[in-house]
Enzyme design. Sequence first.
Site, PDB file in Angstrom:
ATOM      1  N   ASP A 284       3.475   3.018  -4.150  1.00  0.00           N
ATOM      2  CA  ASP A 284       1.992   3.770  -3.917  1.00  0.00           C
ATOM      3  C   ASP A 284       2.422   5.074  -3.969  1.00  0.00           C
ATOM      4  O   ASP A 284       1.596   5.901  -4.539  1.00  0.00           O
ATOM      5  CB  ASP A 284       1.566   3.480  -2.286  1.00  0.00           C
ATOM      6  CG  ASP A 284       0.195   3.711  -2.281  1.00  0.00           C
ATOM      7  OD1 ASP A 284      -0.640   3.438  -3.289  1.00  0.00           O
ATOM      8  OD2 ASP A 284      -0.579   3.959  -1.253  1.00  0.00           O
TER       9      ASP A 284
ATOM     10  N   GLY B 287       8.332  -4.659  -0.134  1.00  0.00           N
ATOM     11  CA  GLY B 287       9.128  -3.406   0.197  1.00  0.00           C
ATOM     12  C   GLY B 287       8.844  -3.058   1.703  1.00  0.00           C
ATOM     13  O   GLY B 287       9.467  -3.895   2.777  1.00  0.00           O
TER      14      GLY B 287
END
Length: 165
Positions: free
Chosen positions: A33, A119
Amino acid sequence: MEIQVVRGDITACDVDVVVTAANAPLIGGGGVDGAVHRAAGPQLLQALRPLAPCPPGEAVRTPAFGLGPRVRHIVHAVGPRYGVDDPAAELLASAYRVSVRQCDEVGAGSVAFPALSTGAFGYPLFEACQVSVQALRRIETSLRLCLLVAFDERTRKFWERALAA
Ligand code: AR6
């Protein structure tokens, strides 16, 4: 839909839609992101503000801003935080399915996914690879190509193994 595993950085992919692994408040962060926000530029955060919050298992769509003109849209998918958002497998599958639906809504031909939730959100990698492949295989869509973009070798191997099963 053809599903292909590739190794690399999703912000360099030549596809109609890039999916990013977002958080519920849609405020950006680290990992994939962070990379997507850096590439798209500050307009992305502004576009996300009226769309927040986005619960786990859901996804919202914005223009691609600085990732364009090659990429047309960004889909911000919120996967489950492992051990927090339950049932994790269903929420993860749903995040992939809703992202594909977002692609179909804009008539996209190709999409690139990162390994959602694997993650910072802590989802065990092999299980996450299996869930994503199973969910994507079952979907009816007008997408022609789905890239599974592995940032590291371990993810690439597990996705290849899930695809071969
Ligand atoms: N291209 C493709 N994959 C990448 C890239 C990249 N440029 N960078 C990292 N990955 P994560 P999550 C892989 O933590 O677990 C963020 O702060 C990475 O190696 O990005 O869903 C958000 O804002 C891993 O395999 O997403 C949320 O708060 C995969 O992308 C939260 O983290 C997903 O790792 C979301 O956590």
